[in-house]
Design an enzyme around this catalytic site. Structure first.
Site, short mmCIF file in Angstrom:
data_model
loop_
_atom_site.label_atom_id
_atom_site.label_comp_id
_atom_site.label_asym_id
_atom_site.label_seq_id
_atom_site.Cartn_x
_atom_site.Cartn_y
_atom_site.Cartn_z
N GLU A 162 7.32 0.78 5.87
CA GLU A 162 6.58 1.97 6.28
C GLU A 162 7.47 3.22 6.32
OE1 GLU A 162 3.35 2.28 6.45
OE2 GLU A 162 3.30 0.19 5.82
N ASP A 214 2.85 3.09 -2.93
CA ASP A 214 2.53 1.66 -2.92
C ASP A 214 1.99 1.29 -4.30
OD1 ASP A 214 3.22 0.80 -0.32
OD2 ASP A 214 1.43 1.75 0.49
#
EC number: 3.4.24.39
Length: 360
Positions: free
Chosen positions: A312, A326
């Protein structure tokens, strides 16, 4: 790293979607798959996927056009320049997705979704914008399966939309206003067991990031090549600097550039989503599934709490720039990315950190 809670005192006593827009993942024949975009009013867009093939198809909805969260769904440009994305980046364990993460289309069937592109991009300038979607749609091995075994490449039509900048600004400002309010959440989200778990997660994050920084700068070149497809000394040093920044962030629970929340303060969690980062303010929120992960994994490359924190924080622009995307999740899919894609993909960093720290 700020932890929003009474956790600050605890820390003092105790001592941190799927956007698969690439063409290098395992592909299947895309004949029969059709995705059409249409404008439904100013900044609202409808996407329709149709299975024109002869067999049923099950695909992952997370981090695609059909994800209800504020993930990157389309590419937006104006006068040839890309419009920056301002939504969220979520982490999912690609090898452990729930059934509701998938949608199944029988031959001839369609699925549609409508969303507002101004929620995740500042379009206040107004005027003519280009909007399109392309990439890879992760698919299950068989109908009803939750095992991802490939992807279908797709490319939608391109829209040209004349946008009212004032109306777009209202939509975007509403989202940003919500984020601003959330940044002042009080100390209730990280009390008790959740708070201690986050303290331990940040400690684990420090260990992973420090080991990865050493491995990137001075470790086995073949190991670095395995995850980042290059052995360039300059690239290795830059990757090491990112890991050093993450280690520093995770080692400072009472100060830093990001905030970790122990609950879904923004309301984006859904079953299968483990954690997410809000791009606009570098906030990291954990979901209920985060607390179902093991605290520590000592073998292999599976995710644990520290792994997720590393993932993260690579997304957080306040921690290190450029932030990651991502593009792919999990070892098998991430290994198929090229060098540029690998260096821009969050899970490659977590996987490398796990490999170095665990000796995998």
């Amino acid at each position: 790293m700020y932890i929003r809670s009474a956790l600050l005192a605890l820390a003092a006593l105790a001592g941190q979607a799927l956007a698969f827009p690439l063409n290098s993942l395992p592909e299947r024949d895309n004949a029969g798959l059709d995705i059409q975009l249409s404008s439904t009013g100013n900044t609202r867009v409808k996407a329709v996927i149709t299975n024109n093939g002869d067999e049923a198809m099950s695909f992952v909805k997370f981090n695609t056009l059909f994800d209800s969260s504020m993930v990157r769904k389309v590419k937006i440009s104006k006068d040839g320049s890309a419009v920056p994305f301002t939504g969220i980046f979520g982490y999912y364990d690609i090898n452990n997705l729930p059934k509701e993460a998938f949608a199944t289309l029988s031959p001839g069937a369609s699925l549609e979704a409508e969303f507002d592109i101004a929620e995740t991009a500042d379009l206040s300038e107004g005027g003519s914008f280009k909007v399109s979607a392309d990439g890879l749609l992760p698919i299950a091995a068989t109908k009803g399966s939750t095992k991802v075994d490939g992807a279908i490449q797709f490319k939608s039509n391109e829209l040209t939309i004349d946008i009212d900048g004032d109306e777009a600004a209202k939509v975007h400002a509403s989202v940003m206003s919500t984020l601003g309010k959330r940044s002042r959440v009080d100390g209730r989200t990280c009390q008790g067991r959740a708070g201690q778990i986050i303290v331990n997660s940040l400690r684990s994050c420090v260990g992973y990031a420090q080991a990865a920084a050493q491995g990137a700068a001075n470790g086995d070149a073949q190991k670095f090549q395995e995850y980042f497809k290059t052995t360039s000394p300059q690239v290795r040093q830059n990757v090491a600097r990112r890991f050093q920044a993450i280690a520093q962030e995770c080692s400072s629970p009472s100060q830093g550039r990001s905030i970790v929340f122990c609950q879904d303060v923004y309301g984006y969690c859904q079953r299968g989503l483990i954690a997410y980062t809000v791009f606009a303010n570098s906030h990291v929120a954990t979901c209920p599934d985060f607390y179902r992960l093991p605290a520590r994994v000592n073998q292999g490359l599976g995710p644990d709490h520290g792994y997720v924190m590393v993932h993260e924080l690579t997304h957080a622009p306040a921690v290190f720039s450029p932030y990651t995307q991502d593009y792919a999740y999990g070892y098998q899919q991430c290994r198929r990315l090229n060098a540029q894609q690998s260096l821009g993909n969050a899970d490659n960093y977590s996987l490398f950190a796990a490999a170095v720290a665990r000796g995998a």
